[in-house]
Design a protein around this motif. Structure first.
Motif, PDB file in Angstrom:
ATOM      1  N   ALA A  74       4.650  -3.754   1.536  1.00 33.03           N
ATOM      2  CA  ALA A  74       5.193  -2.466   1.088  1.00 33.03           C
ATOM      3  C   ALA A  74       6.689  -2.427   1.359  1.00 33.03           C
ATOM      4  CB  ALA A  74       4.495  -1.315   1.800  1.00 33.03           C
ATOM      5  N   LEU A  75       7.448  -1.997   0.356  1.00 35.73           N
ATOM      6  CA  LEU A  75       8.902  -1.877   0.440  1.00 35.73           C
ATOM      7  C   LEU A  75       9.270  -0.434   0.122  1.00 35.73           C
ATOM      8  CD1 LEU A  75       9.597  -5.040  -1.736  1.00 35.73           C
ATOM      9  CD2 LEU A  75       9.567  -4.941   0.751  1.00 35.73           C
ATOM     10  N   SER A  76      10.012   0.220   1.019  1.00 33.06           N
ATOM     11  CA  SER A  76      10.366   1.627   0.804  1.00 33.06           C
ATOM     12  C   SER A  76      11.655   1.963   1.539  1.00 33.06           C
ATOM     13  CB  SER A  76       9.249   2.536   1.315  1.00 33.06           C
ATOM     14  OG  SER A  76       9.230   2.552   2.737  1.00 33.06           O
ATOM     15  N   ALA A  77      12.172   3.146   1.265  1.00 31.70           N
ATOM     16  CA  ALA A  77      13.361   3.632   1.956  1.00 31.70           C
ATOM     17  C   ALA A  77      13.083   3.845   3.449  1.00 31.70           C
ATOM     18  CB  ALA A  77      13.851   4.928   1.318  1.00 31.70           C
ATOM     19  N   GLN A  78      11.819   4.093   3.817  1.00 36.68           N
ATOM     20  CA  GLN A  78      11.444   4.284   5.227  1.00 36.68           C
ATOM     21  C   GLN A  78      11.270   2.962   5.961  1.00 36.68           C
ATOM     22  OE1 GLN A  78      10.078   5.978   2.716  1.00 36.68           O
ATOM     23  NE2 GLN A  78      10.480   8.101   3.194  1.00 36.68           N
ATOM     24  N   GLY A  79      11.308   1.861   5.224  1.00 38.64           N
ATOM     25  CA  GLY A  79      11.161   0.545   5.831  1.00 38.64           C
ATOM     26  C   GLY A  79      10.176  -0.307   5.055  1.00 38.64           C
ATOM     27  N   ASN A  80       9.859  -1.444   5.614  1.00 37.77           N
ATOM     28  CA  ASN A  80       8.967  -2.400   4.968  1.00 37.77           C
ATOM     29  C   ASN A  80       7.831  -2.749   5.919  1.00 37.77           C
ATOM     30  OD1 ASN A  80      10.912  -2.474   2.904  1.00 37.77           O
ATOM     31  ND2 ASN A  80      11.969  -4.193   3.869  1.00 37.77           N
ATOM     32  N   GLY A  81       6.758  -3.277   5.354  1.00 39.64           N
ATOM     33  CA  GLY A  81       5.639  -3.704   6.177  1.00 39.64           C
ATOM     34  C   GLY A  81       4.750  -4.669   5.429  1.00 39.64           C
ATOM     35  N   ASP A  82       4.086  -5.542   6.171  1.00 38.42           N
ATOM     36  CA  ASP A  82       3.153  -6.535   5.622  1.00 38.42           C
ATOM     37  C   ASP A  82       1.836  -6.424   6.366  1.00 38.42           C
ATOM     38  OD1 ASP A  82       5.171  -7.626   4.093  1.00 38.42           O
ATOM     39  OD2 ASP A  82       5.307  -9.490   5.217  1.00 38.42           O
ATOM     40  N   VAL A  83       0.772  -6.725   5.660  1.00 37.53           N
ATOM     41  CA  VAL A  83      -0.537  -6.845   6.288  1.00 37.53           C
ATOM     42  C   VAL A  83      -1.332  -7.861   5.477  1.00 37.53           C
ATOM     43  CG1 VAL A  83      -1.631  -4.935   5.032  1.00 37.53           C
ATOM     44  CG2 VAL A  83      -2.473  -5.566   7.281  1.00 37.53           C
ATOM     45  N   GLN A  84      -2.145  -8.642   6.166  1.00 36.56           N
ATOM     46  CA  GLN A  84      -2.950  -9.650   5.498  1.00 36.56           C
ATOM     47  C   GLN A  84      -4.385  -9.158   5.401  1.00 36.56           C
ATOM     48  OE1 GLN A  84      -3.811 -13.720   7.191  1.00 36.56           O
ATOM     49  NE2 GLN A  84      -2.207 -14.221   5.711  1.00 36.56           N
ATOM     50  N   VAL A  85      -5.009  -9.434   4.270  1.00 37.52           N
ATOM     51  CA  VAL A  85      -6.406  -9.064   4.059  1.00 37.52           C
ATOM     52  C   VAL A  85      -7.106 -10.269   3.446  1.00 37.52           C
ATOM     53  CG1 VAL A  85      -5.907  -7.992   1.815  1.00 37.52           C
ATOM     54  CG2 VAL A  85      -7.962  -7.343   3.055  1.00 37.52           C
ATOM     55  N   SER A  86      -8.357 -10.507   3.863  1.00 35.00           N
ATOM     56  CA  SER A  86      -9.105 -11.677   3.389  1.00 35.00           C
ATOM     57  C   SER A  86     -10.513 -11.281   2.961  1.00 35.00           C
ATOM     58  CB  SER A  86      -9.181 -12.735   4.494  1.00 35.00           C
ATOM     59  OG  SER A  86      -7.899 -13.202   4.823  1.00 35.00           O
ATOM     60  N   PRO A  87     -10.627 -10.617   1.808  1.00 35.64           N
ATOM     61  CA  PRO A  87     -11.970 -10.265   1.342  1.00 35.64           C
ATOM     62  C   PRO A  87     -12.765 -11.534   1.017  1.00 35.64           C
ATOM     63  CG  PRO A  87     -10.365  -9.877  -0.392  1.00 35.64           C
ATOM     64  CD  PRO A  87      -9.596 -10.238   0.843  1.00 35.64           C
ATOM     65  N   GLU A  88     -13.999 -11.567   1.466  1.00 38.51           N
ATOM     66  CA  GLU A  88     -14.839 -12.744   1.233  1.00 38.51           C
ATOM     67  C   GLU A  88     -15.716 -12.585   0.000  1.00 38.51           C
ATOM     68  OE1 GLU A  88     -16.912 -13.857   4.772  1.00 38.51           O
ATOM     69  OE2 GLU A  88     -15.073 -13.924   5.943  1.00 38.51           O
ATOM     70  N   GLY A  89     -15.713 -11.379  -0.580  1.00 40.41           N
ATOM     71  CA  GLY A  89     -16.542 -11.152  -1.752  1.00 40.41           C
ATOM     72  C   GLY A  89     -16.215  -9.821  -2.397  1.00 40.41           C
ATOM     73  N   PRO A  90     -16.991  -9.460  -3.408  1.00 39.58           N
ATOM     74  CA  PRO A  90     -16.754  -8.209  -4.121  1.00 39.58           C
ATOM     75  C   PRO A  90     -16.913  -7.004  -3.208  1.00 39.58           C
ATOM     76  CG  PRO A  90     -18.357  -9.590  -5.278  1.00 39.58           C
ATOM     77  CD  PRO A  90     -18.114 -10.207  -3.938  1.00 39.58           C
ATOM     78  N   GLY A  91     -16.400  -5.873  -3.692  1.00 39.91           N
ATOM     79  CA  GLY A  91     -16.486  -4.609  -2.972  1.00 39.91           C
ATOM     80  C   GLY A  91     -15.112  -3.997  -2.822  1.00 39.91           C
ATOM     81  N   VAL A  92     -15.079  -2.843  -2.183  1.00 38.15           N
ATOM     82  CA  VAL A  92     -13.814  -2.154  -1.926  1.00 38.15           C
ATOM     83  C   VAL A  92     -13.367  -2.516  -0.517  1.00 38.15           C
ATOM     84  CG1 VAL A  92     -12.680   0.084  -1.737  1.00 38.15           C
ATOM     85  CG2 VAL A  92     -14.445  -0.270  -3.480  1.00 38.15           C
ATOM     86  N   HIS A  93     -12.174  -3.061  -0.413  1.00 34.11           N
ATOM     87  CA  HIS A  93     -11.616  -3.497   0.866  1.00 34.11           C
ATOM     88  C   HIS A  93     -10.386  -2.642   1.143  1.00 34.11           C
ATOM     89  CE1 HIS A  93     -14.269  -6.998   0.742  1.00 34.11           C
ATOM     90  NE2 HIS A  93     -14.035  -6.957  -0.555  1.00 34.11           N
TER      91      HIS A  93
END
Length: 101
Positions: A74-93
């Motif tokens: 995420a990039l914004s005027a309030q700052g930036n941030g990263d997060v990693q996600v590793s879905p192993e299959g279908p669905g809402v993550h």
């Protein structure tokens, strides 16, 4: 002014979460407040740019992806941030991204 619709909780009609991998969340500042209008990027496992959306007025974003390892940036005027996600299959993550300067 264009704004993204609220994307976090309700999926469009016809989305089959038994077959689709959906990455969703909210961009938040350090106090937990939503960050509207942040650019949210989806990067693949090698860090390559794949897609970008603009967070809604309530900070919500959504991507349709494949199982695997992804970085949400995420990039914004309030700052930036990263997060990693590793879905192993279908669905809402669901994975929020916190930004800071």
């Amino acid at each position: 002014m264009c704004a993204a619709p609220k994307q976090g909780q309700t999926l469009p009609a016809g989305v089959d979460t038994e077959k689709e991998t959906v990455l969703t969340g909210q961009v938040l500042d350090g106090s937990g407040n939503p960050v509207a209008g942040a650019f949210v990027r989806l990067l693949d496992g090698t860090g390559e740019f794949t897609a970008e959306v603009v967070a809604s007025a309530t900070g919500d974003f959504r991507f349709f992806a494949a199982p695997g390892t992804w970085t949400l940036r995420a990039l914004s005027a309030q700052g930036n941030g990263d997060v990693q996600v590793s879905p192993e299959g279908p669905g809402v993550h669901n994975q929020d991204v916190t930004v800071a300067k």
